[in-house]
Motif scaffolding. Structure first.
Motif, mmCIF file in Angstrom:
data_model
loop_
_atom_site.group_PDB
_atom_site.id
_atom_site.type_symbol
_atom_site.label_atom_id
_atom_site.label_comp_id
_atom_site.label_asym_id
_atom_site.label_seq_id
_atom_site.Cartn_x
_atom_site.Cartn_y
_atom_site.Cartn_z
ATOM 1 N N GLN A 20 -7.132 64.821 17.072
ATOM 2 C CA GLN A 20 -6.195 65.900 17.395
ATOM 3 C C GLN A 20 -5.591 65.723 18.788
ATOM 4 O OE1 GLN A 20 -5.420 68.147 14.925
ATOM 5 N NE2 GLN A 20 -6.751 66.731 13.798
ATOM 6 N N HIS A 21 -4.279 65.798 18.847
ATOM 7 C CA HIS A 21 -3.574 65.733 20.131
ATOM 8 C C HIS A 21 -3.406 67.154 20.656
ATOM 9 C CE1 HIS A 21 -2.396 61.406 20.134
ATOM 10 N NE2 HIS A 21 -2.761 61.573 18.859
ATOM 11 N N LEU A 22 -4.490 67.692 21.165
ATOM 12 C CA LEU A 22 -4.522 69.044 21.719
ATOM 13 C C LEU A 22 -5.137 68.930 23.111
ATOM 14 C CD1 LEU A 22 -6.066 70.828 18.591
ATOM 15 C CD2 LEU A 22 -3.677 70.970 19.350
ATOM 16 N N ASP A 23 -4.944 69.916 23.964
ATOM 17 C CA ASP A 23 -5.548 69.838 25.307
ATOM 18 C C ASP A 23 -7.064 69.715 25.229
ATOM 19 O OD1 ASP A 23 -3.046 70.232 26.299
ATOM 20 O OD2 ASP A 23 -3.351 72.331 26.829
ATOM 21 N N ALA A 24 -7.665 70.466 24.300
ATOM 22 C CA ALA A 24 -9.128 70.500 24.210
ATOM 23 C C ALA A 24 -9.569 70.486 22.758
ATOM 24 C CB ALA A 24 -9.659 71.773 24.883
ATOM 25 N N VAL A 25 -10.706 69.812 22.502
ATOM 26 C CA VAL A 25 -11.338 69.904 21.181
ATOM 27 C C VAL A 25 -12.799 70.311 21.386
ATOM 28 C CG1 VAL A 25 -9.848 68.284 19.943
ATOM 29 C CG2 VAL A 25 -11.915 67.435 21.076
ATOM 30 N N GLY A 71 -12.250 64.246 28.201
ATOM 31 C CA GLY A 71 -12.110 63.725 26.837
ATOM 32 C C GLY A 71 -12.253 62.213 26.744
ATOM 33 N N PHE A 72 -12.230 61.534 27.897
ATOM 34 C CA PHE A 72 -12.327 60.074 27.950
ATOM 35 C C PHE A 72 -11.339 59.425 26.970
ATOM 36 C CE2 PHE A 72 -16.240 61.832 29.682
ATOM 37 C CZ PHE A 72 -16.184 61.279 30.944
ATOM 38 N N ALA A 73 -11.815 58.637 26.003
ATOM 39 C CA ALA A 73 -10.864 57.898 25.146
ATOM 40 C C ALA A 73 -10.252 58.748 24.025
ATOM 41 C CB ALA A 73 -11.547 56.672 24.559
ATOM 42 N N LEU A 74 -10.613 60.002 23.924
ATOM 43 C CA LEU A 74 -9.985 60.869 22.903
ATOM 44 C C LEU A 74 -8.551 61.201 23.300
ATOM 45 C CD1 LEU A 74 -12.418 63.784 21.932
ATOM 46 C CD2 LEU A 74 -12.049 61.622 20.767
ATOM 47 N N PRO A 75 -7.714 61.528 22.324
ATOM 48 C CA PRO A 75 -6.386 62.029 22.686
ATOM 49 C C PRO A 75 -6.459 63.355 23.451
ATOM 50 C CG PRO A 75 -6.528 61.604 20.295
ATOM 51 C CD PRO A 75 -7.891 61.381 20.871
ATOM 52 N N ALA A 76 -7.519 64.142 23.217
ATOM 53 C CA ALA A 76 -7.681 65.419 23.918
ATOM 54 C C ALA A 76 -8.119 65.174 25.364
ATOM 55 C CB ALA A 76 -8.718 66.289 23.213
ATOM 56 N N ARG A 77 -7.618 65.990 26.282
ATOM 57 C CA ARG A 77 -7.977 65.837 27.698
ATOM 58 C C ARG A 77 -9.380 66.349 27.988
ATOM 59 N NH1 ARG A 77 -4.904 68.679 32.734
ATOM 60 N NH2 ARG A 77 -6.149 67.673 34.346
ATOM 61 N N TRP A 78 -9.794 67.390 27.233
ATOM 62 C CA TRP A 78 -11.081 68.035 27.459
ATOM 63 C C TRP A 78 -11.881 68.103 26.163
ATOM 64 C CZ3 TRP A 78 -11.617 68.850 32.500
ATOM 65 C CH2 TRP A 78 -10.477 69.134 33.277
ATOM 66 N N ILE A 79 -13.212 68.063 26.313
ATOM 67 C CA ILE A 79 -14.103 68.348 25.182
ATOM 68 C C ILE A 79 -14.981 69.526 25.584
ATOM 69 C CG2 ILE A 79 -15.914 67.477 23.650
ATOM 70 C CD1 ILE A 79 -14.983 64.609 24.474
ATOM 71 N N VAL A 80 -14.994 70.550 24.754
ATOM 72 C CA VAL A 80 -15.880 71.692 24.981
ATOM 73 C C VAL A 80 -17.073 71.524 24.045
ATOM 74 C CG1 VAL A 80 -16.123 74.186 24.884
ATOM 75 C CG2 VAL A 80 -13.934 73.187 25.575
ATOM 76 N N HIS A 81 -18.261 71.439 24.605
ATOM 77 C CA HIS A 81 -19.474 71.215 23.815
ATOM 78 C C HIS A 81 -20.177 72.551 23.634
ATOM 79 C CE1 HIS A 81 -19.143 66.853 24.743
ATOM 80 N NE2 HIS A 81 -18.566 67.326 25.835
ATOM 81 N N THR A 82 -20.403 72.931 22.401
ATOM 82 C CA THR A 82 -21.116 74.190 22.161
ATOM 83 C C THR A 82 -22.182 73.955 21.100
ATOM 84 O OG1 THR A 82 -20.836 76.570 21.759
ATOM 85 C CG2 THR A 82 -19.514 75.083 20.388
ATOM 86 N N VAL A 83 -23.293 74.681 21.222
ATOM 87 C CA VAL A 83 -24.421 74.500 20.308
ATOM 88 C C VAL A 83 -24.519 75.725 19.411
ATOM 89 C CG1 VAL A 83 -26.894 74.067 20.122
ATOM 90 C CG2 VAL A 83 -25.600 73.112 22.043
ATOM 91 N N VAL A 111 -9.844 75.856 32.357
ATOM 92 C CA VAL A 111 -9.146 74.641 32.810
ATOM 93 C C VAL A 111 -7.658 74.685 32.439
ATOM 94 C CG1 VAL A 111 -11.223 73.210 32.767
ATOM 95 C CG2 VAL A 111 -9.749 73.294 30.735
ATOM 96 N N GLU A 112 -7.199 75.857 32.013
ATOM 97 C CA GLU A 112 -5.785 76.100 31.707
ATOM 98 C C GLU A 112 -5.280 75.278 30.519
ATOM 99 O OE1 GLU A 112 -3.347 76.048 35.219
ATOM 100 O OE2 GLU A 112 -4.751 77.328 36.321
ATOM 101 N N ALA A 113 -6.197 75.018 29.569
ATOM 102 C CA ALA A 113 -5.778 74.394 28.310
ATOM 103 C C ALA A 113 -4.925 75.402 27.542
ATOM 104 C CB ALA A 113 -6.992 73.993 27.495
ATOM 105 N N THR A 114 -3.894 74.896 26.868
ATOM 106 C CA THR A 114 -3.050 75.815 26.097
ATOM 107 C C THR A 114 -3.320 75.729 24.597
ATOM 108 O OG1 THR A 114 -1.270 74.193 25.966
ATOM 109 C CG2 THR A 114 -1.191 75.748 27.801
ATOM 110 N N ALA A 115 -3.991 74.646 24.150
ATOM 111 C CA ALA A 115 -4.267 74.481 22.721
ATOM 112 C C ALA A 115 -5.648 73.869 22.531
ATOM 113 C CB ALA A 115 -3.210 73.582 22.092
ATOM 114 N N ILE A 116 -6.381 74.387 21.549
ATOM 115 C CA ILE A 116 -7.771 73.955 21.347
ATOM 116 C C ILE A 116 -8.041 73.773 19.858
ATOM 117 C CG2 ILE A 116 -8.579 76.382 21.355
ATOM 118 C CD1 ILE A 116 -11.175 75.391 22.661
#
Ligand code: AR6
Length: 187
Positions: A20-25, A71-83, A111-116
């Motif tokens: 997904q090309h979103l700010d965060a996944v 997000g490292f090599a992902l298209p997303a800039r951020w990864i939110v980790h939840t359990v 972090v001001e992401a607009t799409a997740i």
């Protein structure tokens, strides 16, 4: 399929969360934030080994909490980790699952992401029945999204058409009760 309420939008699609090309996944993580199976395995594989390098510095994550990494090599800039809760073990399950969605939105908003993008948390290895989980997830997102300062789009990314159909049916039922409208494309 897409729903709207003023400036907020929610989408339900089939696909792979890692593409997904979103700010965060959002990652359906384990308490150690370690690479595992399912979504977590796919995200760690696609993001690359630097993700685990950052995750191991975060001191793990409790059920219902959310922590953010790059997000490292992902298209997303951020990864939110939840359990998410393990169904039948972590109680109250619905409250903990709702907290995962709220906390994930909060981390992205900070972090001001607009799409997740969200997978169906807890519905794989953690055994949460799909329709029950979809009701908790969608109710929580319909409730919390309009309160975000930055996040305007939440996209549910489901692995199969059956899972997507269940989410669409639940959304059709809940949206009107929560003041959301189906955004049907005009011809
Ligand atoms: N994109 C979108 N959805 C996916 C993907 C993908 N790439 N891969 C799987 N799904 P799960 P949980 C779906 O098990 O139940 C891990 O081992 C999948 O079909 O990833 O919260 C972790 O390390 C299912 O519907 O998450 C944890 O220990 C949903 O995503 C544990 O599993 C969630 O499946 C977390 O279990």
């Amino acid at each position: 399929m897409r729903w709207r309420k003023s400036e907020s939008a929610l989408e339900i699609i089939t696909g792979d969360i890692t593409a997904q090309h979103l700010d965060a996944v959002v990652n359906a993580a384990n308490a150690q934030l370690a690479p595992g199976g399912g979504v977590a395995g796919a995200i760690h594989r696609a993001a690359g080994p630097e993700l685990w390098e950052q995750c191991r510095t975060l001191g793990g994550c409790a059920t219902g909490e959310a922590k953010i990494t790059k997000g490292f090599a992902l298209p997303a800039r951020w990864i939110v980790h939840t359990v998410g809760p393990v169904y039948g073990r972590d109680e109250p399950a619905a409250e903990l699952l709702a907290q995962c969605y709220r906390e994930s939105l909060a981390r992205a908003d900070e972090v001001e992401a607009t799409a997740i993008g969200f997978p169906a948390l807890s519905t794989g290895a953690f055994g949460y029945p799909l329709e029950e989980a979809a009701a908790v997830a969608l109710h929580t997102l319909f409730d919390a999204l309009p309160g975000c300062r930055h996040v305007g789009l939440a996209r549910f990314v489901l692995f199969g058409e059956r899972d997507a159909a269940v989410h669409r049916e639940v959304a059709e039922r809940l949206a009107p009760e929560q003041g959301w409208q189906a955004d049907r494309p005009t011809a």
